[in-house]
Write an enzyme that holds these catalytic residues in place. Structure first.
Site, PDB file in Angstrom:
ATOM      1  N   GLU A  92      35.481  43.476  22.685  1.00  0.00           N
ATOM      2  CA  GLU A  92      36.607  42.988  23.479  1.00  0.00           C
ATOM      3  C   GLU A  92      37.163  41.753  22.797  1.00  0.00           C
ATOM      4  O   GLU A  92      36.495  40.717  22.750  1.00  0.00           O
ATOM      5  CB  GLU A  92      36.142  42.612  24.891  1.00  0.00           C
ATOM      6  CG  GLU A  92      37.281  42.089  25.737  1.00  0.00           C
ATOM      7  CD  GLU A  92      36.868  41.098  26.827  1.00  0.00           C
ATOM      8  OE1 GLU A  92      37.549  41.036  27.845  1.00  0.00           O
ATOM      9  OE2 GLU A  92      35.872  40.361  26.654  1.00  0.00           O
ATOM     10  N   ASP A 123      31.412  41.077  24.600  1.00  0.00           N
ATOM     11  CA  ASP A 123      32.304  40.261  25.405  1.00  0.00           C
ATOM     12  C   ASP A 123      32.963  39.179  24.539  1.00  0.00           C
ATOM     13  O   ASP A 123      32.251  38.467  23.814  1.00  0.00           O
ATOM     14  CB  ASP A 123      31.469  39.601  26.511  1.00  0.00           C
ATOM     15  CG  ASP A 123      32.298  38.884  27.541  1.00  0.00           C
ATOM     16  OD1 ASP A 123      32.985  39.556  28.318  1.00  0.00           O
ATOM     17  OD2 ASP A 123      32.264  37.631  27.569  1.00  0.00           O
ATOM     18  N   HIS A 141      37.073  45.760  34.737  1.00  0.00           N
ATOM     19  CA  HIS A 141      36.702  44.862  35.839  1.00  0.00           C
ATOM     20  C   HIS A 141      37.516  43.570  35.853  1.00  0.00           C
ATOM     21  O   HIS A 141      37.229  42.691  36.641  1.00  0.00           O
ATOM     22  CB  HIS A 141      35.210  44.545  35.709  1.00  0.00           C
ATOM     23  CG  HIS A 141      34.922  43.815  34.433  1.00  0.00           C
ATOM     24  ND1 HIS A 141      35.055  44.413  33.186  1.00  0.00           N
ATOM     25  CD2 HIS A 141      34.561  42.535  34.187  1.00  0.00           C
ATOM     26  CE1 HIS A 141      34.770  43.523  32.250  1.00  0.00           C
ATOM     27  NE2 HIS A 141      34.476  42.379  32.835  1.00  0.00           N
ATOM     28  N   ASP A 142      38.477  43.440  34.961  1.00  0.00           N
ATOM     29  CA  ASP A 142      39.280  42.211  34.880  1.00  0.00           C
ATOM     30  C   ASP A 142      40.740  42.417  35.288  1.00  0.00           C
ATOM     31  O   ASP A 142      41.519  41.458  35.264  1.00  0.00           O
ATOM     32  CB  ASP A 142      39.282  41.676  33.433  1.00  0.00           C
ATOM     33  CG  ASP A 142      37.926  41.160  32.988  1.00  0.00           C
ATOM     34  OD1 ASP A 142      37.149  40.693  33.838  1.00  0.00           O
ATOM     35  OD2 ASP A 142      37.645  41.217  31.776  1.00  0.00           O
ATOM     36  N   ASP A 149      26.456  45.536  27.925  1.00  0.00           N
ATOM     37  CA  ASP A 149      27.489  44.529  27.731  1.00  0.00           C
ATOM     38  C   ASP A 149      26.791  43.275  27.210  1.00  0.00           C
ATOM     39  O   ASP A 149      25.900  42.751  27.874  1.00  0.00           O
ATOM     40  CB  ASP A 149      28.126  44.262  29.101  1.00  0.00           C
ATOM     41  CG  ASP A 149      29.513  43.686  29.019  1.00  0.00           C
ATOM     42  OD1 ASP A 149      29.758  42.891  28.097  1.00  0.00           O
ATOM     43  OD2 ASP A 149      30.331  44.005  29.893  1.00  0.00           O
TER      44      ASP A 149
HETATM   45  C1  NOJ Z   1      35.540  38.822  29.498  1.00  0.00           C
HETATM   46  C2  NOJ Z   1      34.930  39.582  30.625  1.00  0.00           C
HETATM   47  O1  NOJ Z   1      35.467  40.882  30.646  1.00  0.00           O
HETATM   48  C3  NOJ Z   1      35.211  38.788  31.883  1.00  0.00           C
HETATM   49  O2  NOJ Z   1      34.859  39.507  33.045  1.00  0.00           O
HETATM   50  C4  NOJ Z   1      34.474  37.489  31.797  1.00  0.00           C
HETATM   51  O3  NOJ Z   1      34.806  36.697  32.909  1.00  0.00           O
HETATM   52  C5  NOJ Z   1      34.840  36.734  30.515  1.00  0.00           C
HETATM   53  N1  NOJ Z   1      34.841  37.572  29.365  1.00  0.00           N
HETATM   54  C6  NOJ Z   1      33.852  35.622  30.258  1.00  0.00           C
HETATM   55  O4  NOJ Z   1      32.611  36.160  29.885  1.00  0.00           O
END
Ligand code: NOJ
Ligand code: CA
Length: 536
Positions: free
Chosen positions: A263, A202, A323-324, A100
Site C-alpha cells: 500500500e 501498510d 477498510h479506509d 497485514d
Molecule cells: C493505512 C491503513 O490502511 C490504515 O487503516 C491505517 O490507519 C494507516 N495505514 C496507519 O497504519
C-alpha cells in the site's frame, strides 16, 4: 513454455477486517474461530486468498494498525494455535492467507518504544525517530500527522520529540537503524515459516524519511487539513525504500509461491508502479480506479492507464473497497438498488489484474451512519463532522436476519447496519437474482476462462460515452466485455471485422438482461454482456 499458474495472479483476493467478520465468543468482536467457521462460505464464493487486516496484539488506538507485538496473535482474536488451524483449514480449501504487516510504526505500548523513551542511551534509544526541540522549544520540523496535528510529540521522560506520521500512539520506527531493519526482516521470515502465503504492507513507502528530516515545502492555496498544505517530499518515498524492498523480495522468493503487495501512501499510480517488479513487490494498489466517478470514461481511463503502466512486465490489481474508504455501494448506488453494483462487479472481475474484494462487498453492504458518540476511528473522532472517519465501512458482516445479523450474540463493537434483516448472506444465497449470486457466477466464469483470468486487455473505442468495452485475450481465446454505465438502454454493434461470430456467455441475473440480434447487442440500463469469440 507455459507460464506457471500463480494463485495470486489469476485468483480473487478477499479482505477481511477481523473485528467485524464473525464473533464466536460473544464479546462483540470478530475472531479467528469465526473466520474458520466461515471458510466454507468463502470457498463457495470462489475466492483464492484472504488478506487479514492486522491480528497482532494492539491497544487499538488505530484498531490493529498500532502493533504491540509482531510475533503473536491478539488474544481478542485467538492465539497462535487458532492461527495455525486457520492456515490449515484455509489451505485445505485452496484459500491462501495474507497477513497485514504494519512496519512503519509500532504501538506506543510496544516494549521497544517503552524502552526507547526511558533514556537517550538505552539499547532501544535509536529505534524510533527522536530529535531535540528547536531552539524555541517547538517541534524539530514542519511535518504534520496524516491524522491531525504536528507529526511530533514531546516526551517528558526522554526530553525529546518523537515522530509519528499517524496518531501519537503510533511512533514511527527508525528504519535507518540496522537493528530495526534486521528486526523487521525477521518478522517476514517468522510468519513465512509459519506458512502464511504473503503480506500486504501498510504504508511501506513511508518507512524511510529524509536523513536530515528537512522541512516539507508548503503548497500554495488553502487546504482543509494542515497535512494537505505541504508537498510530501521528505517524509515519504525516499530512495532507500528500493533496496529494502529488494531484501524483502529475496526473503519471499526463498519460499515457494509467496506474494507481497504494497500500500503506497500519498503516491499517484505512476509512482506506485515504481515499487513493482521482479525484485521488488509483486503488486501494488491503485487509487485512481477506486476513486473514479461512476462513468465509463473515468473507469476506462483509470484502467487503461494502470494497465499500460504494467504492460507485460507486471500484473495489475484493483480494489473498489477497503477498510479506509466509504463502501462503493454507498458511493455509487442508491440504498436498495444493486444494478450499478453488479455492473461494477462485472468490470472489477473481468479487467486484467487481481481483483480485491472487501468483506460484505459481495452482498452490497452499505456504510453505517453513526453519531459522534458511537465513533471509534481516531480520524472520525478528530475531524467530526466534516470527516466522519472510517467506521462506516467497518460494521459487522451481515450473515442472516437473527439479532446482530448472525455476526454475534451480544452487543457488537460497532452497530450492525439497520438494513441487516433484508440485506444479508442468507437471503441473498436464496435469491437467484441477488448480488451475491451474481458475484458467485461471475467468479466461477472468471476461473473457467483463461482470457478472463490471464488474458491481456485491449480497450475498444465504443463510440458511445455510456459504454465501457474491452477485449481480453490469450493466444487461445478472445472475450469481449461490454458495460453500460447509463440509466438508459444502449445498443452496441459488435466488431465483426475481426471475428464473425460471438457467443453471449454472461449477462448477469436480472430479469431483463442484454440480448443480441445479429451483430447488435442491446443492453438494458446498467446492463452488461460478456462474449466469447468463436474464431480462434
Ligand atoms: C493505512 C491503513 O490502511 C490504515 O487503516 C491505517 O490507519 C494507516 N495505514 C496507519 O497504519
Ligand atoms: Ca470474539
Amino acid at each position: 513454455m507455459k507460464e506457471k499458474k500463480q494463485w495470486w495472479k489469476h485468483g480473487v483476493i478477499y479482505q477481511i477486517y477481523p473485528r467485524s467478520f464473525q464473533d464466536t465468543n460473544a464479546d462483540g468482536i470478530g475472531d479467528l474461530n469465526g473466520i474458520i467457521q466461515r471458510l466454507d462460505y468463502l470457498q463457495d464464493l470462489g475466492i483464492d486468498g484472504i488478506w487479514l487486516s492486522p491480528i497482532m496484539p494492539s491497544p487499538d488506538a488505530d484498531f490493529g494498525y498500532d502493533v504491540s507485538d509482531y510475533h503473536t496473535i491478539d488474544p481478542k482474536y485467538g492465539n497462535l494455535q487458532d492461527f495455525d488451524r486457520l492456515l490449515k483449514e484455509a489451505h485445505k480449501r485452496g484459500i491462501h492467507i495474507l497477513m497485514d504487516l504494519v512496519l512503519n510504526h509500532t504501538s506506543d505500548q510496544h516494549r521497544w518504544f517503552q524502552e526507547s523513551r526511558m533514556s537517550r542511551t538505552n539499547p532501544y534509544h535509536d529505534w524510533y525517530i527522536w530529535r531535540d526541540a528547536s531552539p524555541d522549544g517547538s517541534a524539530p520540523n514542519n511535518w504534520k500527522s496524516a491524522f491531525g496535528g504536528p507529526a511530533w510529540e514531546f516526551d517528558e521522560k526522554r526530553g525529546q520529540y518523537y515522530l509519528h506520521l499517524f496518531t501519537k500512539e503510533q511512533p514511527d520506527l527508525n528504519w535507518r537503524n540496522p537493528d530495526v531493519r534486521a528486526a523487521m526482516l525477521d518478522i517476514f521470515r517468522y510468519w513465512l515459516d509459519k506458512g502464511v502465503d504473503g503480506f500486504r504492507l501498510d504504508v511501506f513507502n513511508a518507512w524511510y524519511k529524509d536523513a536530515e528530516l528537512r522541512d516539507n515545502p508548503r503548497l500554495p492555496g488553502l487546504h482543509r487539513r494542515p497535512f494537505e498544505s505541504y508537498a510530501h517530499i521528505y517524509d515519504v518515498s525516499q530512495p532507500e525504500m528500493i533496496p529494502a524492498l529488494q531484501d524483502i523480495r529475496k526473503i519471499m522468493d526463498a519460499y515457494p509461491d509467496r506474494y507481497v503487495v504494497g500500500e503506497t501512501f500519498l503516491a499517484d499510480s505512476a509512482h506506485a508502479r515504481t515499487y513493482i517488479s521482479e525484485d521488488r513487490l509483486h503488486a501494488g494498489f491503485d487509487y485512481a480506479y477506486a476513486n473514479s466517478p461512476f462513468s465509463a470514461r473515468a473507469f476506462g481511463k483509470a484502467i487503461q492507464y494502470w494497465d499500460s503502466l504494467h504492460e507485460d512486465q507486471a500484473w495489475p490489481n484493483y480494489f473498489l473497497n477497503n477498510h479506509d474508504t466509504p463502501r462503493s455501494s454507498t458511493r455509487y448506488a442508491g440504498a436498495n438498488d444493486d444494478a450499478r453494483l453488479k455492473l461494477l462487479a462485472a468490470m472489477h472481475l473481468t479487467v486484467r489484474g487481481t481483483p480485491y474484494l472487501y468483506y460484505g462487498e459481495e452482498i452490497g453492504m452499505r456504510d453505517v451512519s453513526l453519531t459522534r458518540a458511537q465513533l471509534k476511528d481516531p480520524v472520525g473522532r478528530r475531524y467530526w463532522p466534516f470527516n466522519k472517519g472510517r467506521d462506516g465501512c467497518r460494521s459487522p458482516m451481515q450473515w442472516d436476519a437473527r439479532a446482530f445479523a448472525g455476526f454475534s450474540t451480544a452487543e457488537t463493537w460497532l452497530p450492525v447496519h439497520s438494513n441487516y434483516k433484508v440485506r444479508n448472506v442468507a437471503n441473498q444465497a436464496a435469491a437467484p437474482a441477488s448480488l451475491l449470486n451474481f458475484y458467485k457466477s461471475l467468479i466461477a466464469l472468471r476461473r473457467q476462462r483463461p482470457a478472463l483470468h490471464a488474458g491481456k486487455l485491449n480497450m475498444v473505442d465504443a463510440g458511445n460515452d455510456s459504454l465501457l468495452v474491452y477485449k481480453r485475450s490469450t493466444p487461445e481465446e478472445t472475450m469481449l466485455v461490454v458495460l453500460n454505465f447509463s440509466k438508459n438502454m444502449q445498443s452496441y454493434t459488435l466488431p465483426v471485422e475481426d471475428f464473425n461470430q460471438w457467443d453471449l456467455v454472461f449477462t448477469g441475473n436480472e430479469p431483463i438482461t442484454s440480448h443480441m440480434t445479429d451483430a447488435t447487442l442491446d443492453l438494458p440500463p446498467y446492463g452488461l454482456a460478456i462474449l466469447l469469440s468463436r474464431a480462434v
